[in-house]
Design a protein around this motif. Structure first.
Motif, PDB file in Angstrom:
ATOM      1  N   LEU A  43      45.267  33.320  38.025  1.00 23.51           N
ATOM      2  CA  LEU A  43      45.559  32.519  36.578  1.00 23.51           C
ATOM      3  C   LEU A  43      46.287  31.028  37.202  1.00 23.51           C
ATOM      4  O   LEU A  43      45.877  30.077  36.749  1.00 23.51           O
ATOM      5  CB  LEU A  43      46.401  33.199  35.647  1.00 23.51           C
ATOM      6  CG  LEU A  43      45.812  34.775  35.118  1.00 23.51           C
ATOM      7  CD1 LEU A  43      46.970  35.224  34.347  1.00 23.51           C
ATOM      8  CD2 LEU A  43      44.621  34.334  34.475  1.00 23.51           C
ATOM      9  N   TYR A  44      47.201  31.161  37.933  1.00 27.71           N
ATOM     10  CA  TYR A  44      47.849  30.145  38.330  1.00 27.71           C
ATOM     11  C   TYR A  44      48.199  30.123  40.107  1.00 27.71           C
ATOM     12  O   TYR A  44      48.037  31.187  40.373  1.00 27.71           O
ATOM     13  CB  TYR A  44      49.351  29.989  37.824  1.00 27.71           C
ATOM     14  CG  TYR A  44      49.339  30.111  36.253  1.00 27.71           C
ATOM     15  CD1 TYR A  44      48.881  29.142  35.571  1.00 27.71           C
ATOM     16  CD2 TYR A  44      49.799  31.273  35.930  1.00 27.71           C
ATOM     17  CE1 TYR A  44      48.854  29.668  34.292  1.00 27.71           C
ATOM     18  CE2 TYR A  44      49.895  31.925  34.618  1.00 27.71           C
ATOM     19  CZ  TYR A  44      49.355  30.831  33.599  1.00 27.71           C
ATOM     20  OH  TYR A  44      49.336  31.145  32.183  1.00 27.71           O
ATOM     21  N   THR A  45      48.490  29.006  40.544  1.00 23.29           N
ATOM     22  CA  THR A  45      48.759  28.965  42.269  1.00 23.29           C
ATOM     23  C   THR A  45      49.714  28.191  42.393  1.00 23.29           C
ATOM     24  O   THR A  45      50.108  26.781  42.103  1.00 23.29           O
ATOM     25  CB  THR A  45      47.524  28.463  42.821  1.00 23.29           C
ATOM     26  OG1 THR A  45      46.448  29.298  42.699  1.00 23.29           O
ATOM     27  CG2 THR A  45      47.812  28.402  44.472  1.00 23.29           C
ATOM     28  N   LEU A  46      51.059  28.482  42.885  1.00 18.35           N
ATOM     29  CA  LEU A  46      52.308  27.756  43.054  1.00 18.35           C
ATOM     30  C   LEU A  46      52.162  27.463  44.339  1.00 18.35           C
ATOM     31  O   LEU A  46      52.291  28.431  45.508  1.00 18.35           O
ATOM     32  CB  LEU A  46      53.416  28.553  42.807  1.00 18.35           C
ATOM     33  CG  LEU A  46      53.552  29.316  41.275  1.00 18.35           C
ATOM     34  CD1 LEU A  46      54.884  29.990  41.082  1.00 18.35           C
ATOM     35  CD2 LEU A  46      53.467  28.060  40.428  1.00 18.35           C
ATOM     36  N   ASP A  47      52.298  26.157  44.882  1.00 13.29           N
ATOM     37  CA  ASP A  47      52.324  25.495  46.137  1.00 13.29           C
ATOM     38  C   ASP A  47      53.059  24.269  46.268  1.00 13.29           C
ATOM     39  O   ASP A  47      53.696  23.972  44.975  1.00 13.29           O
ATOM     40  CB  ASP A  47      50.908  25.286  46.764  1.00 13.29           C
ATOM     41  CG  ASP A  47      50.071  24.545  45.622  1.00 13.29           C
ATOM     42  OD1 ASP A  47      50.726  23.785  44.896  1.00 13.29           O
ATOM     43  OD2 ASP A  47      48.975  24.687  46.004  1.00 13.29           O
ATOM     44  N   ALA A  48      53.232  23.528  47.462  1.00 13.86           N
ATOM     45  CA  ALA A  48      53.936  22.500  47.319  1.00 13.86           C
ATOM     46  C   ALA A  48      53.667  21.345  46.343  1.00 13.86           C
ATOM     47  O   ALA A  48      54.219  20.718  45.646  1.00 13.86           O
ATOM     48  CB  ALA A  48      53.822  21.587  48.879  1.00 13.86           C
ATOM     49  N   ALA A  49      52.010  21.326  46.039  1.00 15.95           N
ATOM     50  CA  ALA A  49      51.699  20.444  45.200  1.00 15.95           C
ATOM     51  C   ALA A  49      51.933  20.699  43.640  1.00 15.95           C
ATOM     52  O   ALA A  49      52.107  19.704  42.812  1.00 15.95           O
ATOM     53  CB  ALA A  49      50.158  20.064  45.261  1.00 15.95           C
ATOM     54  N   HIS A  50      51.855  22.078  43.438  1.00 16.00           N
ATOM     55  CA  HIS A  50      52.249  22.463  42.184  1.00 16.00           C
ATOM     56  C   HIS A  50      53.176  23.645  42.250  1.00 16.00           C
ATOM     57  O   HIS A  50      53.094  24.691  42.047  1.00 16.00           O
ATOM     58  CB  HIS A  50      50.921  23.132  41.352  1.00 16.00           C
ATOM     59  CG  HIS A  50      49.973  22.065  41.343  1.00 16.00           C
ATOM     60  ND1 HIS A  50      49.021  22.281  42.429  1.00 16.00           N
ATOM     61  CD2 HIS A  50      49.550  21.304  40.621  1.00 16.00           C
ATOM     62  CE1 HIS A  50      48.003  20.934  42.073  1.00 16.00           C
ATOM     63  NE2 HIS A  50      48.249  20.764  40.948  1.00 16.00           N
TER      64      HIS A  50
END
Length: 547
Positions: free
Chosen positions: A338-345
């Motif tokens: 559903l979501y991806t958490l990384d340095a950009a988001h």
């Protein structure tokens, strides 16, 4: 020498650990240690003086990590301070803080007591109430000096906590320090803690415990929704009650499998220099995180990279650095990303709301007694349904805000206790905040939500912090030589002190008298006394015989 929590070490270690746990990016001029004793009178000599060769190197560093830190009402309690008015300048503390799976490694060449030079600590839990932090039992601590050739390992017992449940906890601590070379050892302090399973928040106690049916300003809820379950359990989404289940069912957040934290302070080589740089390293190992486990709206967070925080100080700003490998977290539901958490988001908000009657009418089926999480509603006959539009169908009561990294960095050029450069940083694997919304505040009667803070609860996973402080040019590995008296100094020294009182002769007189007394005893024993005879002997008169 290996030891459990003991001596006067407990207050400074407890203070340091909870300062590291609760205050991101702390970069004070010194690490908390036992205060240096002050002489009672100005003419009194110092308490101790160094003997023999002393280390030349100056180095201060610490690293700490926690598997999970729970904060209720963060930034809500003013910080108390000894100095009048100073507490108002400090950031506010959380009303309650609880940390699990803590590891801390410290090195401090400026500590007054020798056993505070290197400290490695592994603790199952730490607690702070309004910024006041008592030291819970059940941890492992190793200190140096004296040096420790081997580490301590063992099982830890976590105290009962109504807000969290931990599985089997093990720890390992190792502290090293050289009497002559100081921090110039293989590894100064090394601490690790591992936990087999962790569950946090079976309810949100900072939410007002009002059942939904008693809120007069709420629109009509969907039929089949149970209004008797209060806000603290999100209308039955959480298990509520006492301590969360060990398997994570009914908890807001749970971590299955084995989790671990690792904190290290050590010296590393400097290029083209005989000196060393001081380095603190904090790492965390976790693979999977569950949200709302055991409910139809459960989410799975998978961590695809291990977060590592490494801080190196060479004593110079140009060459000192902070290195952080940010994690990548994917949020999945039933195998779908559903979501991806990384340095950009780095941030994602997942709203939690109550299903309204309009939603039940649109779906044409009954709604289970569970809130809507991230637009997913649980129906009675068709299972979970994803909503593309929730306006007018769901009343938001809160938000689960997920964020990663959050790297904070602070640097200082210091002159006390020695001239050098200090670098500090903190980071988190994942932050989960329970935030009230404007709709919730409007629904509560009589302005009951006006006093609610911006965050009702905050769970930080993989919180890491560290700092390093070294003199310019790096840490010198060497020792001083014992002071020798020069011939010039000895020529002017008096050969014998003047006699100013008879007390100088008291000891020689005592031993002289004792020797003479002993000699007399020997003479008397060797030559016993005899009767004296007359010089001229007269014949004794004869007795006359009786007739």
């Amino acid at each position: 020498m290996p030891s459990r929590l003991s001596r006067a070490l407990v207050p400074p270690v407890a203070a340091a650990l909870l300062v590291l746990m609760a205050s991101p990016a702390m970069a004070d001029s010194t690490i908390p240690t036992t205060p240096i004793p002050v002489p009672a009178s100005p003419g009194q000599p110092p308490f101790s003086a160094p003997e023999g060769p002393q280390p030349l190197g100056h180095a201060v560093a610490d690293a700490a990590a926690s598997l999970g830190v729970l904060r209720l009402l963060p930034n809500a309690v003013p910080t108390s301070a000894i100095l009048p008015g100073y507490g108002e300048q400090l950031p506010k503390q959380a009303a309650f803080e609880a940390g699990m799976g803590l590891s801390s490694a410290q090195a401090n060449s400026e500590a007054f007591f020798s056993w505070e030079r290197a400290v490695a600590q592994s603790s199952p839990a730490g607690v702070a109430v309004g910024g006041n932090a008592p030291q819970p039992p059940g941890g492992l601590v190793q200190t140096a000096l004296p040096d420790n050739p081997k580490a301590i390992t063992g099982g830890l017992s976590a105290p009962p906590n109504p807000l969290g449940t931990a599985g089997l906890i093990t720890g390992s601590v190792h502290a090293r320090w050289s009497p002559t070379l100081g921090p110039c050892v293989d590894t100064i302090a090394d601490a690790s803690t591992s936990v087999a399973g962790l569950s946090l928040l079976g309810s949100v106690p900072t939410l007002p415990d009002l059942p939904f049916g008693q809120l007069p300003n709420l629109p009509k809820l969907a039929s089949g929704f149970d209004p008797s379950k209060g806000l603290q359990t999100f209308g039955g989404l959480l298990a509520g009650g006492g301590q969360p289940s060990a398997d994570g069912t009914g908890a807001l957040l749970s971590l299955p499998g084995t989790l671990s934290t690792h904190s290290v302070t050590k010296l590393v080589d400097l290029p083209n220099s005989p000196h060393k740089a001081i380095q603190s390293v904090s790492t965390m190992n976790v693979a999977e995180i569950d949200l709302l486990k055991g409910t139809p709206l459960a989410l799975t967070l998978k961590v695809t990279s291990e977060p590592t925080l490494r801080i190196t100080s060479t004593g110079d700003k140009a060459t000192s650095k902070v290195e952080y490998s940010a994690p990548v977290v994917t949020i999945e539901r039933q195998g779908q990303v559903l979501y991806t958490l990384d340095a950009a988001h780095p941030t994602e908000d997942i709203p939690i709301g109550l299903p309204l009657k309009a939603l039940s009418d649109q779906l044409g089926t009954g709604v289970q007694s569970l809130p809507v999480v991230g637009g997913l509603v649980a129906t009675a006959t068709k299972g979970p349904r994803q909503l593309s539009v929730t306006n007018g169908l769901v009343l938001d009561i809160g938000v689960l805000r997920l964020s990663i990294a959050g790297l904070n960095q602070k640097e200082q050029q210091l002159t006390t206790p020695f001239d050098g450069y200090q670098l500090g940083a903190s980071a988190r694997l994942l932050d989960l905040q329970v935030l009230p919304t404007a709709a919730l505040k409007a629904a509560l009667p009589n302005g009951a939500a006006d006093s609610l803070p911006s965050s009702l609860a905050q769970v930080s996973l993989g919180e890491q912090i560290g700092r390093a402080y070294a003199p310019p040019g790096g840490v010198v590995c060497g020792s001083t030589s014992p002071a020798a008296t020069s011939p010039a100094e000895s020529e002017g020294a008096p050969r014998q002190l003047a006699y100013t009182a008879g007390a100088y002769s008291a000891v020689p007189m005592f031993w002289t008298g004792s020797a003479m007394l002993l000699l007399g005893v020997v003479l008397v024993a060797a030559f016993p006394s005899r009767r004296r005879t007359r010089a001229t002997a007269e014949p004794s008169p004869r007795r006359r015989s009786r007739p």
